[in-house]
Design a protein around this motif. Structure first.
Motif, PDB file in Angstrom:
ATOM      1  N   GLY A 159       0.638  -1.068   0.082  1.00  0.00           N
ATOM      2  CA  GLY A 159      -0.212   0.615  -0.051  1.00  0.00           C
ATOM      3  C   GLY A 159       0.298   0.992  -0.119  1.00  0.00           C
ATOM      4  O   GLY A 159       0.225   2.035  -0.100  1.00  0.00           O
ATOM      5  N   SER A 212       2.702   4.210  -1.445  1.00  0.00           N
ATOM      6  CA  SER A 212       2.871   5.304  -2.956  1.00  0.00           C
ATOM      7  C   SER A 212       3.713   5.640  -2.946  1.00  0.00           C
ATOM      8  O   SER A 212       4.751   4.900  -2.716  1.00  0.00           O
ATOM      9  CB  SER A 212       2.254   6.881  -2.058  1.00  0.00           C
ATOM     10  N   ASP A 229       6.822   6.866  -1.341  1.00  0.00           N
ATOM     11  CA  ASP A 229       7.511   6.460   0.111  1.00  0.00           C
ATOM     12  C   ASP A 229       7.716   4.973  -1.100  1.00  0.00           C
ATOM     13  O   ASP A 229       9.350   5.193   0.443  1.00  0.00           O
ATOM     14  CB  ASP A 229       6.186   5.836   0.264  1.00  0.00           C
ATOM     15  N   THR A 268      -4.127   0.188  -6.365  1.00  0.00           N
ATOM     16  CA  THR A 268      -5.503   0.958  -5.644  1.00  0.00           C
ATOM     17  C   THR A 268      -5.220   2.235  -5.304  1.00  0.00           C
ATOM     18  O   THR A 268      -4.071   2.596  -4.760  1.00  0.00           O
ATOM     19  CB  THR A 268      -5.594  -0.064  -4.278  1.00  0.00           C
ATOM     20  N   PRO A 269      -6.658   2.873  -5.464  1.00  0.00           N
ATOM     21  CA  PRO A 269      -6.273   4.533  -4.872  1.00  0.00           C
ATOM     22  C   PRO A 269      -6.596   4.567  -3.257  1.00  0.00           C
ATOM     23  O   PRO A 269      -6.860   3.579  -2.895  1.00  0.00           O
ATOM     24  CB  PRO A 269      -7.654   4.654  -5.377  1.00  0.00           C
ATOM     25  N   HIS A 270      -6.069   5.558  -2.578  1.00  0.00           N
ATOM     26  CA  HIS A 270      -6.001   5.671  -1.475  1.00  0.00           C
ATOM     27  C   HIS A 270      -7.291   5.744  -1.049  1.00  0.00           C
ATOM     28  O   HIS A 270      -8.049   6.899  -1.646  1.00  0.00           O
ATOM     29  CB  HIS A 270      -4.705   6.939  -1.387  1.00  0.00           C
ATOM     30  N   HIS A 292      -7.185  10.287   1.018  1.00  0.00           N
ATOM     31  CA  HIS A 292      -6.569  10.439  -0.856  1.00  0.00           C
ATOM     32  C   HIS A 292      -6.943  10.239  -2.037  1.00  0.00           C
ATOM     33  O   HIS A 292      -6.111   9.228  -2.263  1.00  0.00           O
ATOM     34  CB  HIS A 292      -5.204  11.669  -0.078  1.00  0.00           C
ATOM     35  N   ILE A 294      -3.733   9.791  -4.542  1.00  0.00           N
ATOM     36  CA  ILE A 294      -2.569   9.373  -4.252  1.00  0.00           C
ATOM     37  C   ILE A 294      -2.963   7.904  -4.639  1.00  0.00           C
ATOM     38  O   ILE A 294      -4.103   7.235  -4.278  1.00  0.00           O
ATOM     39  CB  ILE A 294      -2.327   8.489  -2.105  1.00  0.00           C
ATOM     40  N   GLN A 295      -1.584   7.203  -4.879  1.00  0.00           N
ATOM     41  CA  GLN A 295      -1.832   5.923  -5.327  1.00  0.00           C
ATOM     42  C   GLN A 295      -1.309   4.708  -5.178  1.00  0.00           C
ATOM     43  O   GLN A 295      -0.025   5.060  -4.714  1.00  0.00           O
ATOM     44  CB  GLN A 295      -1.485   5.531  -6.831  1.00  0.00           C
ATOM     45  N   GLN A 296      -1.871   3.318  -4.567  1.00  0.00           N
ATOM     46  CA  GLN A 296      -1.243   2.819  -3.904  1.00  0.00           C
ATOM     47  C   GLN A 296      -0.645   1.519  -4.488  1.00  0.00           C
ATOM     48  O   GLN A 296      -1.683   1.034  -5.222  1.00  0.00           O
ATOM     49  CB  GLN A 296      -1.478   2.438  -1.887  1.00  0.00           C
TER      50      GLN A 296
END
Length: 176
Positions: free
Chosen positions: A82, A84, A87, A115-117, A120, A123-125
């Motif tokens: 998860g 970003s 990160d 998956t979208p956060h 937020h 932010i893409q996870q």
């Protein structure tokens, strides 16, 4: 103002220049020799060791179609699902642009999924897919073989001390 003779300004500990080879060219010392060995600066020796490990890792992973930066990204996403892209970049010491390319390639190959956060939306996870987990497992075995080679002359106490020292350097210098 007159200049001092060279012999006066030279340090008592001045090193001689490397002896020229038979063809007149200066011979570059091999790893482990001169400043590339125990006489070298710690920072240089760490970088030299890193370069050697990275080259071995690249060669070990090549037939799997994985680079060492891709392996680092897969490893971090496995350890911390998860994350970003930002990160991942921080954890892998890569630029956000490089991580963006790696993520696009891994996603295209089906190794990771976005998956979208939940809060937020921008932010893409990123998480590993089953294909990514299988690929990481194959990569990890090869890297573990290299790790064993790195530690083969160390007893458990020495290996623990070196790991603590390296982690401590990273933590201490990060604070500056």
């Amino acid at each position: 103002m007159s200049r001092k003779p060279v012999t006066i300004t030279r340090s008592k500990n001045a090193r001689k220049a490397p002896a020229p080879a038979d063809d007149g060219a200066v011979r570059v010392p091999a790893p482990g020799e001169g400043k590339r060995g125990e006489q070298g600066y710690l920072g240089y020796l760490l970088r030299q060791a890193h370069a050697a490990v990275r080259l071995k890792m690249e060669r070990a992973l090549a037939d799997l179609g994985v680079t060492s930066p891709q392996f680092a990204v897969l490893t971090m996403l496995n350890a911390y699902p998860g994350l970003s892209g930002a990160d991942v970049a921080r954890l892998t010491f890569l630029t956000p642009q490089t991580v963006g390319v790696i993520i696009r390639n891994l996603e295209r190959d089906g190794a990771i999924a976005m998956t979208p956060h939940p809060v937020h939306g921008r932010i893409q996870q990123w998480t590993l897919t089953p294909r990514g987990a299988t690929l990481l497992k194959a990569c990890r075995q090869r890297v573990l073989d290299l790790e064993k080679r790195l530690a083969r002359d160390l007893d458990t106490k020495a290996e623990t001390a070196i790991r603590r020292w390296l982690a401590g350097i990273a933590a201490e210098l990060q604070e500056d």
